[in-house]
Design a protein around this motif. Structure first.
Motif, PDB file in Angstrom:
ATOM      1  N   PRO A  30      50.886 -19.574   3.994  1.00  0.00           N
ATOM      2  CA  PRO A  30      51.853 -18.639   3.375  1.00  0.00           C
ATOM      3  C   PRO A  30      52.315 -19.099   1.991  1.00  0.00           C
ATOM      4  N   ALA A  31      52.442 -20.399   1.785  1.00  0.00           N
ATOM      5  CA  ALA A  31      52.843 -20.893   0.446  1.00  0.00           C
ATOM      6  C   ALA A  31      51.720 -20.651  -0.565  1.00  0.00           C
ATOM      7  N   LEU A  32      50.478 -20.865  -0.132  1.00  0.00           N
ATOM      8  CA  LEU A  32      49.339 -20.642  -1.041  1.00  0.00           C
ATOM      9  C   LEU A  32      49.241 -19.164  -1.414  1.00  0.00           C
ATOM     10  N   LEU A  33      49.413 -18.295  -0.416  1.00  0.00           N
ATOM     11  CA  LEU A  33      49.309 -16.856  -0.706  1.00  0.00           C
ATOM     12  C   LEU A  33      50.434 -16.393  -1.623  1.00  0.00           C
ATOM     13  N   ALA A  34      51.577 -17.088  -1.555  1.00  0.00           N
ATOM     14  CA  ALA A  34      52.708 -16.714  -2.417  1.00  0.00           C
ATOM     15  C   ALA A  34      52.403 -16.996  -3.887  1.00  0.00           C
ATOM     16  N   VAL A  35      51.556 -18.012  -4.139  1.00  0.00           N
ATOM     17  CA  VAL A  35      51.272 -18.355  -5.544  1.00  0.00           C
ATOM     18  C   VAL A  35      49.894 -17.862  -6.000  1.00  0.00           C
ATOM     19  N   ALA A  36      48.954 -17.717  -5.058  1.00  0.00           N
ATOM     20  CA  ALA A  36      47.563 -17.417  -5.460  1.00  0.00           C
ATOM     21  C   ALA A  36      47.440 -16.080  -6.161  1.00  0.00           C
ATOM     22  N   GLY A  37      48.309 -15.131  -5.825  1.00  0.00           N
ATOM     23  CA  GLY A  37      48.197 -13.802  -6.414  1.00  0.00           C
ATOM     24  C   GLY A  37      48.744 -13.712  -7.823  1.00  0.00           C
ATOM     25  N   LEU A  38      49.328 -14.805  -8.319  1.00  0.00           N
ATOM     26  CA  LEU A  38      49.966 -14.734  -9.644  1.00  0.00           C
ATOM     27  C   LEU A  38      48.960 -14.620 -10.776  1.00  0.00           C
ATOM     28  N   SER A  39      47.823 -15.300 -10.639  1.00  0.00           N
ATOM     29  CA  SER A  39      46.819 -15.273 -11.719  1.00  0.00           C
ATOM     30  C   SER A  39      45.492 -15.796 -11.187  1.00  0.00           C
ATOM     31  N   ALA A  40      44.444 -15.576 -11.965  1.00  0.00           N
ATOM     32  CA  ALA A  40      43.123 -16.071 -11.573  1.00  0.00           C
ATOM     33  C   ALA A  40      43.139 -17.598 -11.465  1.00  0.00           C
ATOM     34  N   ARG A  41      43.888 -18.251 -12.372  1.00  0.00           N
ATOM     35  CA  ARG A  41      43.961 -19.722 -12.362  1.00  0.00           C
ATOM     36  C   ARG A  41      44.648 -20.223 -11.079  1.00  0.00           C
ATOM     37  N   CYS A  42      45.739 -19.563 -10.690  1.00  0.00           N
ATOM     38  CA  CYS A  42      46.444 -19.970  -9.462  1.00  0.00           C
ATOM     39  C   CYS A  42      45.529 -19.783  -8.249  1.00  0.00           C
ATOM     40  N   ARG A  43      44.781 -18.669  -8.268  1.00  0.00           N
ATOM     41  CA  ARG A  43      43.875 -18.392  -7.146  1.00  0.00           C
ATOM     42  C   ARG A  43      42.791 -19.475  -7.061  1.00  0.00           C
ATOM     43  N   GLU A  44      42.265 -19.841  -8.233  1.00  0.00           N
ATOM     44  CA  GLU A  44      41.220 -20.869  -8.310  1.00  0.00           C
ATOM     45  C   GLU A  44      41.749 -22.212  -7.769  1.00  0.00           C
ATOM     46  N   LEU A  45      42.965 -22.570  -8.173  1.00  0.00           N
ATOM     47  CA  LEU A  45      43.561 -23.838  -7.702  1.00  0.00           C
ATOM     48  C   LEU A  45      43.735 -23.812  -6.190  1.00  0.00           C
ATOM     49  N   CYS A  46      44.169 -22.660  -5.663  1.00  0.00           N
ATOM     50  CA  CYS A  46      44.382 -22.558  -4.204  1.00  0.00           C
ATOM     51  C   CYS A  46      43.053 -22.619  -3.453  1.00  0.00           C
ATOM     52  N   LEU A  47      42.023 -21.939  -3.980  1.00  0.00           N
ATOM     53  CA  LEU A  47      40.724 -21.961  -3.300  1.00  0.00           C
ATOM     54  C   LEU A  47      40.126 -23.367  -3.297  1.00  0.00           C
ATOM     55  N   ASP A  48      40.276 -24.056  -4.417  1.00  0.00           N
ATOM     56  CA  ASP A  48      39.777 -25.439  -4.495  1.00  0.00           C
ATOM     57  C   ASP A  48      40.517 -26.312  -3.463  1.00  0.00           C
ATOM     58  N   TYR A  49      41.829 -26.106  -3.378  1.00  0.00           N
ATOM     59  CA  TYR A  49      42.628 -26.859  -2.412  1.00  0.00           C
ATOM     60  C   TYR A  49      42.144 -26.574  -0.983  1.00  0.00           C
ATOM     61  N   ILE A  50      41.935 -25.285  -0.684  1.00  0.00           N
ATOM     62  CA  ILE A  50      41.520 -24.900   0.671  1.00  0.00           C
ATOM     63  C   ILE A  50      40.188 -25.555   1.028  1.00  0.00           C
TER      64      ILE A  50
END
Ligand code: SF4
Ligand code: SF4
Length: 317
Positions: A226-246
């Motif tokens: 839920p924390a990742l989804l809260a930030v991942a939608g903010l920008s392509a960069r945030c999404r990329e950081l979250c996917l790399d983390y996952i």
């Protein structure tokens, strides 16, 4: 009673008996070392004239204390009848009884490479007003974790640092660490905490039955998705950081479960189940994040997006 305590850490590693609370950027930085989760804790509200007692140390809460507790609740906690903390946290098998960063010689492997601010705050508690930190220290002094470490001493000791005295944090490094951890908790609250609190409101915070699963001083751990989804939608960069983390987390979870299966301990089984649940949540999040968000859907203020990107990459600290 002189409410003074001195402190000297010999790096014995005794208190490094589990992964620490961390910020999301700290978890991102150490994504191959710590499995991330969200810990939801109940922090009972304090009442005027309530007596807090630890051994011979006692405080009867006055107006100033209540104002200080309320200020902490307003900036760092979440109100749902009682008050609750929602923090990012490392997660591991309790049977290991150690932080994954703890070396065999008792040293911290990341001491010079991004040691979590929580660990710098030890043995103080950022959720307790400075004027009452002596009670925190008195409590730790009596706890099994610190037993035998002798790092916390009552009064002023020549060979140690005077940490607190008469309601003040005397040591400048400790004051600085407390301020940084509180700032970090406040930032986490803004970046993802409030969004997670709202997303859990119906099923947890507005449900007395669900909330009863969290006792006073106890914690409920859930996936960090839920924390990742809260930030991942903010920008392509945030999404990329979250996917790399996952992706890194999925590999780490696999390795941790494989080691647990080799240990063949019955008490590891519920933890393995929980980790498999975390892995499933990560896979579902990957499927959600695989669908790129179009530019016009990023309707957030550009300066806010840029600040969160900087925050998550850890380059703003
Ligand atoms: S138990 Fe005390 S001496 Fe040992 S690592 Fe923790 S703070 Fe340092
Ligand atoms: S990160 Fe380092 S200091 Fe913090 S609990 Fe782990 S081993 Fe101890």
């Amino acid at each position: 009673m002189v409410n003074a305590f001195s402190y000297a850490c010999s790096a014995c590693g005794k208190c490094c008996n589990s992964p620490p609370a961390m910020s999301l950027p700290e978890l991102f930085r150490h994504r191959d070392l710590f499995i991330g989760c969200i810990a939801i804790g109940r922090v009972p509200r304090k009442r005027l004239h309530e007596k807090l007692r630890v051994g011979e140390h006692e405080a009867i809460l006055d107006d100033t204390d209540i104002v200080a507790f309320e200020a902490i609740a307003d900036t760092l906690l979440y109100r749902a009848g009682d008050t609750f903390s929602i923090t990012a946290q490392g997660y591991d098998y309790p049977s290991l009884a150690r932080c994954p960063a703890l070396e065999d010689d008792g040293r911290c492997a990341i001491h010079f490479n991004g040691k979590p601010v929580t660990c710098e705050v030890v043995p103080l508690d950022p959720l307790v007003p400075d004027a009452l930190q002596h009670l925190v220290l008195a409590g730790r002094n009596q706890s099994a974790i610190y037993l035998g470490a002798d790092c916390i001493q009552e009064g002023k000791r020549g060979d140690t640092t005077l940490l607190v005295a008469e309601g003040r944090i005397e040591d400048a490094n400790a004051r600085d660490a407390l301020a940084r951890r509180r700032a970090s908790l406040a930032a986490e609250r803004e970046v993802w905490g409030k969004a997670v609190f709202e997303s859990l409101r119906k099923d947890l915070f507005d449900s007395p039955a669900a909330l009863s699963r969290i006792p006073a001083g106890g914690f409920l751990t859930i996936s960090i998705v839920p924390a990742l989804l809260a930030v991942a939608g903010l920008s392509a960069r945030c999404r990329e950081l979250c996917l790399d983390y996952i992706d890194n987390q999925l590999g780490l979870i696999d390795r941790c479960i494989a080691q647990a299966l080799l240990r063949r301990r019955l008490d590891d089984r519920p933890v393995t189940q929980e980790l498999r649940g975390f892995a499933s949540a990560y896979q579902r999040a990957k499927a959600i994040l695989a669908v790129p968000v179009s530019a016009d859907e990023h309707s957030n203020e550009p300066t806010h997006v840029s600040a969160v990107e900087t925050y998550l990459s850890g380059t703003g600290r």
